[in-house]
Design an enzyme around this catalytic site. Structure first.
Site, PDB file in Angstrom:
ATOM      1  N   HIS A 204       0.784  -1.102  -0.112  1.00  0.00           N
ATOM      2  CA  HIS A 204      -0.223   0.120   0.220  1.00  0.00           C
ATOM      3  C   HIS A 204       0.990   1.141   0.010  1.00  0.00           C
ATOM      4  CE1 HIS A 204      -3.855  -2.008   1.858  1.00  0.00           C
ATOM      5  NE2 HIS A 204      -3.635  -2.288   0.741  1.00  0.00           N
TER       6      HIS A 204
ATOM      7  N   TYR B  56     -10.188   5.567   5.210  1.00  0.00           N
ATOM      8  CA  TYR B  56     -10.646   5.990   6.387  1.00  0.00           C
ATOM      9  C   TYR B  56     -11.927   7.103   6.184  1.00  0.00           C
ATOM     10  CZ  TYR B  56      -6.666   3.871   8.800  1.00  0.00           C
ATOM     11  OH  TYR B  56      -5.626   3.287   9.261  1.00  0.00           O
TER      12      TYR B  56
ATOM     13  N   PRO C 145      -7.654   0.034  17.185  1.00  0.00           N
ATOM     14  CA  PRO C 145      -7.053  -0.371  15.854  1.00  0.00           C
ATOM     15  C   PRO C 145      -7.107   0.839  14.775  1.00  0.00           C
ATOM     16  CG  PRO C 145      -9.274  -0.908  15.983  1.00  0.00           C
ATOM     17  CD  PRO C 145      -8.976  -0.271  17.423  1.00  0.00           C
TER      18      PRO C 145
ATOM     19  N   LYS D 115      -1.705  -0.258  14.521  1.00  0.00           N
ATOM     20  CA  LYS D 115      -0.530  -0.196  15.276  1.00  0.00           C
ATOM     21  C   LYS D 115      -0.181  -1.450  16.210  1.00  0.00           C
ATOM     22  CE  LYS D 115       1.198   3.357  13.071  1.00  0.00           C
ATOM     23  NZ  LYS D 115       2.138   2.880  12.309  1.00  0.00           N
TER      24      LYS D 115
ATOM     25  N   TYR E 165       2.168   6.529  10.071  1.00  0.00           N
ATOM     26  CA  TYR E 165       1.457   5.557   9.555  1.00  0.00           C
ATOM     27  C   TYR E 165       2.216   4.417   8.982  1.00  0.00           C
ATOM     28  CZ  TYR E 165      -2.019   3.018   6.710  1.00  0.00           C
ATOM     29  OH  TYR E 165      -2.749   2.063   6.328  1.00  0.00           O
TER      30      TYR E 165
END
Length: 392
Positions: free
Chosen positions: A72, A203, A295, A299, A387
């Site tokens: 990704h 998201y 979540p 992490k 991230y």
């Protein structure tokens, strides 16, 4: 029974620690209260930082994640009905995360451990850790036959999760705990459908609440919507879930959602939790035994992997170089990274979710911060760096 390191818990952190120690010639035995099938069947995370992928390679079990994991390079944020892409790869100098299910990672580690003939005791009952404040720690448990066994060791690694015996065995006066419980949960659905966004996690922030579009493979997807803490899975038919997910996405993405029957459906509470320190004599905590993150940001598994890296390196240093410097520094080093990940997970959770007291004003503030985030290279870089995972 006698070994050098007794590992409590056969989840990813315990298995990874055992494999790294084995690679270094350090004897270890894993004690797990559940069956192997139960451990392998747990539905968990699916996004790996590069640190975790590199550790898999170091442990000699990285071939399949390199072959089958899906890179990704970006994440997508949906707010005010519009989707925005954050170029994580470009903003971090080429770093990425990899979609690879925790079930697959666990399978790889279990298979490697079995091939090496390493001992794992499954379905151990009445597990107790003792003597870790002295020179002769031991683990007591009952085997499948009901007979009590004693495992003597040099060190105990507590990789047994939030509800495990290791942290619970530490005297309360020696432990300080920090916790934040969030006023909502995540309703998650796993389905054999192609991901709506095959090379990015989505998201979503909307007046109806948070949403997340993730994946396990090109044919299996994991989706979530924010729900009330007292909500019941039984109240959510598959059709209701898919309808609600679409309402929280931008129109173009909503039209691309492929629906199908759920394989697994559950509601998970969200909390932030840290226990300090992470060392008590010859007992060391790692992963969920010491800390929990919501979540949001993926992490949890990756923090467990960084704990394992610090702990395995310290134990290898102890046995090879007869130095305890790494063991003495373990808790401080691990916690420094833990708290940074806790901050990021809390921030992203606060930014993307609808809180009971958000109101119209709070929603507009979230919109403003999200607008700044996608419009500022500096802000987007800070998100991207966290991230993909901060350096060890």
């Amino acid at each position: 029974m006698r070994t050098q390191v007794a590992i409590i818990g056969a989840g990813p952190s315990g298995l990874l620690l055992g494999q790294l120690l084995h690679q270094a010639g350090i004897a270890n035995v894993i004690v797990e209260r559940q069956s192997g099938a139960y451990v392998l069947g747990r539905i968990r995370a699916g996004i790996l930082e590069q640190v975790t992928v590199d550790l898999m390679a170091e442990a000699g079990v990285g071939a399949r994640v390199q072959r089958e994991g899906i890179a990704h390079h970006s994440i997508e944020l949906v707010f005010q009905g519009t989707r925005h892409s954050i170029d994580v790869h470009g903003l971090t100098g080429g770093k990425q995360v990899t979609a690879y299910g925790q079930t697959e990672l666990t399978h790889d580690l279990m298979e490697a451990r079995a091939a090496a003939g390493l001992e794992t005791v499954y379905e151990a009952a009445d597990v107790a850790v003792q003597g870790f404040d002295g020179e002769r720690p031991q683990v007591r448990f009952k085997g499948k036959d009901g007979r009590e066994q004693v495992l003597q060791c040099d060190f105990i690694a507590g990789c047994d999760g939030f509800h495990g015996v290791c942290r619970a065995s530490v005297p309360r006066r020696a432990l300080r705990e920090y916790e934040k419980v969030y006023p909502f949960g995540w309703l998650g659905v796993l389905a054999d459908v192609p991901p709506v966004s095959p090379h990015a996690i989505v998201y979503g922030n909307s007046e109806r609440g948070f949403s997340l579009c993730s994946m396990r493979s090109m044919t299996r997807s994991r989706y979530y919507v924010q729900t009330a803490m007292d909500d019941k899975v039984e109240a959510w038919s598959d059709q209701r879930f898919w309808d609600e997910l679409r309402r929280r996405l931008d129109p173009e993405l909503a039209d691309r959602v492929v629906t199908g029957p759920s394989i697994e459906k559950s509601i998970a509470p969200l909390r932030s939790f840290v226990a300090e320190p992470m060392r008590f004599g010859r007992l060391f905590l790692a992963g969920d035994a010491a800390h929990i993150v919501p979540p949001t940001g993926a992490k949890g598994l990756n923090l467990a992997a960084s704990d394992v890296k610090y702990l395995s390196s310290a134990l290898i240093e102890h046995y090879r170089e007869h130095s305890d410097a790494g063991l003495d520094q373990y808790s401080a080093r691990a916690l420094a990274r833990v708290w940074k990940a806790e901050r990021f997970s809390w921030w992203l959770t606060s930014l993307m979710h609808r809180f009971p007291d958000t109101g119209d004003f709070g929603q507009r503030l979230q919109d403003a911060e999200l607008g700044y985030l996608v419009g500022s290279r500096a802000a987007a870089t800070a998100l991207a760096e966290n991230y993909v995972g901060l350096p060890l």
